[in-house]
Design a protein around this motif. Structure first.
Motif, PDB file in Angstrom:
ATOM      1  N   PHE A  87      61.853  46.495  37.070  1.00  0.00           N
ATOM      2  CA  PHE A  87      62.283  45.178  37.739  1.00  0.00           C
ATOM      3  C   PHE A  87      63.607  44.922  36.864  1.00  0.00           C
ATOM      4  CE2 PHE A  87      63.466  41.901  39.113  1.00  0.00           C
ATOM      5  CZ  PHE A  87      64.196  41.606  40.843  1.00  0.00           C
ATOM      6  N   GLU A  88      63.119  44.394  35.572  1.00  0.00           N
ATOM      7  CA  GLU A  88      64.081  43.700  34.829  1.00  0.00           C
ATOM      8  C   GLU A  88      65.333  44.391  33.919  1.00  0.00           C
ATOM      9  OE1 GLU A  88      60.842  40.245  32.907  1.00  0.00           O
ATOM     10  OE2 GLU A  88      61.170  42.374  31.856  1.00  0.00           O
ATOM     11  N   LYS A  89      64.467  45.574  33.844  1.00  0.00           N
ATOM     12  CA  LYS A  89      66.186  46.348  33.126  1.00  0.00           C
ATOM     13  C   LYS A  89      66.878  46.900  34.275  1.00  0.00           C
ATOM     14  CE  LYS A  89      62.191  49.151  30.036  1.00  0.00           C
ATOM     15  NZ  LYS A  89      62.312  50.741  29.651  1.00  0.00           N
ATOM     16  N   ILE A  90      66.772  47.099  35.689  1.00  0.00           N
ATOM     17  CA  ILE A  90      67.227  47.546  36.800  1.00  0.00           C
ATOM     18  C   ILE A  90      68.356  46.273  36.871  1.00  0.00           C
ATOM     19  CG2 ILE A  90      67.442  47.845  38.675  1.00  0.00           C
ATOM     20  CD1 ILE A  90      66.349  50.439  36.796  1.00  0.00           C
ATOM     21  N   LEU A  91      67.705  45.340  36.618  1.00  0.00           N
ATOM     22  CA  LEU A  91      68.301  43.958  36.574  1.00  0.00           C
ATOM     23  C   LEU A  91      69.528  43.145  36.278  1.00  0.00           C
ATOM     24  CD1 LEU A  91      68.412  41.145  38.692  1.00  0.00           C
ATOM     25  CD2 LEU A  91      67.379  39.618  37.076  1.00  0.00           C
ATOM     26  N   LYS A  92      69.189  44.034  34.874  1.00  0.00           N
ATOM     27  CA  LYS A  92      70.442  44.398  33.630  1.00  0.00           C
ATOM     28  C   LYS A  92      71.374  44.789  34.644  1.00  0.00           C
ATOM     29  CE  LYS A  92      69.150  43.305  29.855  1.00  0.00           C
ATOM     30  NZ  LYS A  92      68.170  43.618  28.754  1.00  0.00           N
ATOM     31  N   GLU A  93      70.184  46.223  34.456  1.00  0.00           N
ATOM     32  CA  GLU A  93      72.117  46.968  35.339  1.00  0.00           C
ATOM     33  C   GLU A  93      73.140  46.631  36.537  1.00  0.00           C
ATOM     34  OE1 GLU A  93      73.041  49.449  34.087  1.00  0.00           O
ATOM     35  OE2 GLU A  93      71.323  49.545  31.767  1.00  0.00           O
TER      36      GLU A  93
END
Length: 627
Positions: free
Chosen positions: A313-319
């Motif tokens: 989730f944290e990685k996708i949020l950054k994207e």
């Protein structure tokens, strides 16, 4: 012994979890485009985790049953539903076991996932999963099929996979590698050099370049060229007495004319196809990614999987932030907050992990990414930015305040000021730190926010800005305090009347004369009695005397009358101005004391006073009574 059992249970548990992740990633990559950030992130995460398990436990071989997978005689995975079939996926394809070997690498894991995606998305399951695996020649992933069991009668170690040349993508018969028991099935006919089968066996094989090469006899021309075919067709037609029929041009024939109705779409199927095309045209991968992440959170039953999903989730949020999808990112964070609230009683550790997601999103690293996106995307509106920032608590205020000096577009800075005004009322010291920033525009924005907050603590910090070296900062202070309802702001404005810049003094006067009440009267009185009053300029002096008269009422008459009655034998321009300014101020005074004083002056023996008083009475009554 208990320790050994614990380690064994841990191994089974780890493998069960990786299989759940295996199904999860298969579903995700099958549903979403390759450029979607969610599948990309999950591929890498799954691959690393799988390789880590292989390094720890060695080769992982799983026996495939119809509804479950077995590792070392223990069931480690059950198919829970029709939509969550991992064992069934391999079982239906005819695979009865598969192994993740210690030579497996990330690139081959990615190839494996691509094959499964292609297989699952193939229309009407037209692909053969076993053939796809064979053709790919995946190093580090091996499997056995249902055909391997009968063939093992001839060789205990024989597998159909051995027909594949590991150094080529082309299939090649490798007769020389088979043992005698298998070769004997096919050698009898080869002993007869003249038999049809013997000729056929020498007729076609693959060379290293993948092209067919003739050996022995010249191969039969299975597909003759067009001229020979046309000749044979004509001969056949003549033999059947059909040579006189006209030639038919078949180049434009529609397939449906001779394939029949069974190849036409039913009305319901056609409607479904059109809907699928329409859905594909409006597909939003960011919206779908957010929906899938929500689903993943809801279906996690183990803390380990939940933590992994949180990391994804944290990685996708950054994207999302990098792509400028600020509204979608804000909605995702809002969902996390709601989920945290729902599970914090039953699952406090899980809720704490969700709280960490919010804190991470509000960290300086993520805010830098947000700043970079906003500076390249002026089209991102205030509502989107506010929706995103509203997810953060006071912990993020310091980092958000720092953005005042980084944002390039005015609309984003204004939005940030509005946010900090709303959220910073209880955290004034955090925002006030920007007062000491060396960048004047950061100080200016901090002044705007503190003036909007407007409490005693905020104004205490604003007093430090009065002598600031930058005129734009001081101008912002004078302008912003016009809207501040706190009477303490009058003290700052009173001091700013002495500013060296005339336009700043004028803004301060404008802010002061707009006030009412005892505090405003006291401040104006102090200004008028100050020696610097003469430096304000005629317009500002008149404005202050007018405000003094209106606010002070009867209390102002005594001072104004002293300005009028002052003797001016040498026609001093300054005294003349003050006299006329005092008459103008009394015109606006509605007190009875002002009325009586002006009436008395209409009988003065001094012609100039009598004339000015008469004009003032007339104008005053027009203002008060009209006409």
């Amino acid at each position: 012994m208990p320790l050994a059992n614990t380690e064994k249970n841990q191994k089974f548990n780890d493998i069960a979890l990786i299989l759940k992740d295996f199904l999860k990633i298969i579903k995700v990559i099958s549903m979403y485009p390759e450029d979607n950030p969610l599948p990309q992130s999950m591929r890498y995460s799954f691959g690393e985790k799988l390789l880590e398990l292989i390094a720890r436990y060695g080769n992982i071989t799983l026996k495939v049953n119809k509804e479950n997978l077995i590792f070392q005689d223990e069931t480690v995975y059950y198919d829970r539903s029709r939509e969550e079939r991992l064992a069934g996926l391999f079982f239906d394809a005819g695979i009865n076991s598969f192994t993740f070997e210690d030579c497996l690498r990330l690139e081959n894991i990615s190839k494996l996932l691509n094959i499964l995606k292609h297989y699952l998305n193939a229309p009407h399951k037209t692909e053969d999963l076993v053939n796809l695996f064979w053709e790919a020649g995946l190093k580090g992933f091996s499997f056995t099929t249902v055909e391997d069991a009968p063939l093992s009668t001839y060789n205990g170690d024989f597998r159909i996979q051995e027909f594949m040349d590991s150094s080529s993508d082309k299939a090649a018969y490798r007769g020389s590698k088979l043992n005698d028991s298998y070769r004997s099935l096919f050698e009898d006919f080869e002993k007869d050099e003249d038999s049809d089968m013997a000729v056929a066996s020498r007729r076609i094989e693959f060379d290293d370049g993948g092209e067919k090469a003739a050996t022995g006899e010249v191969p039969v021309d299975i597909f003759p060229d067009n001229d020979d075919a046309s000749l044979r067709t004509a001969e056949a037609a003549e033999a059947m007495g059909l040579s006189d029929l006209p030639a038919v041009d078949n180049t434009n024939l529609e397939t449906a004319l001779f394939l029949g109705d069974e190849y036409r779409l039913e009305a319901e199927e056609e409607k479904l196809m059109k809907q699928m095309i329409a859905d594909d045209a409006t597909f939003d991968m960011y919206e779908s990614s957010a929906a899938l992440l929500k689903e993943l959170f809801q279906h996690e039953s183990e803390m380990t999987g939940f933590n992994e999903t949180a990391g994804i989730f944290e990685k996708i949020l950054k994207e999302f932030i990098i792509a400028g999808k600020i509204l979608e990112a804000g909605l995702m964070l809002h969902y996390i907050q709601d989920l945290e609230e729902k599970i914090k009683t039953e699952k406090p550790l899980w809720a704490e992990r969700l709280k960490e997601i919010i804190l991470t999103a509000g960290s300086r690293d993520y805010l830098k990414i947000l700043t970079a996106t906003l500076n390249t995307r002026a089209d991102i509106g205030p509502d989107q930015l506010l929706r995103y920032l509203d997810n953060f608590g006071w912990e993020a205020l310091s980092g958000i305040t720092d953005l005042l000096g980084e944002l390039e577009h005015r609309r984003h800075r204004d939005t940030l000021c509005n946010y900090l005004t709303s959220r910073g009322r209880d955290k004034v010291p955090i925002i006030a730190r920007s007062i000491n920033d060396k960048r004047w525009y950061v100080v200016r924005n901090a002044v705007t926010i503190l003036a909007r907050i407007g409490d005693d603590q905020a104004l205490l910090h604003l007093k430090k800005v009065i002598p600031h070296e930058n005129r734009q900062v001081r101008m912002e202070l004078a302008t912003a305090l016009q809207e501040c309802p706190n009477e303490a702001a009058l003290e700052i404005l009173g001091s700013m009347v002495k500013d060296p810049e005339a336009d700043i003094r004028e803004e301060a006067v404008k802010a002061i004369i707009a006030r009412r009440g005892q505090k405003a009267f006291e401040v104006i009185t102090d200004i008028i009695n100050d020696t610097g009053f003469s430096n304000l300029g005629r317009e500002n002096q008149q404005a202050l005397l007018n405000a003094y008269s209106v606010i002070g009422g009867d209390h102002a008459v005594e001072f104004l009358s002293s300005l009028i009655l002052r003797v001016n034998p040498f026609k001093d321009p300054e005294l003349t101005f003050y006299r006329e300014a005092a008459f103008n101020a009394l015109i606006l005074n509605r007190g009875q004391k002002s009325e009586k004083f002006l009436i008395k002056l209409t009988s003065s023996w001094r012609p100039s006073l009598k004339e000015l008083a008469t004009a003032a009475i007339k104008k005053r009554r027009e203002i008060i009574y009209g006409g």
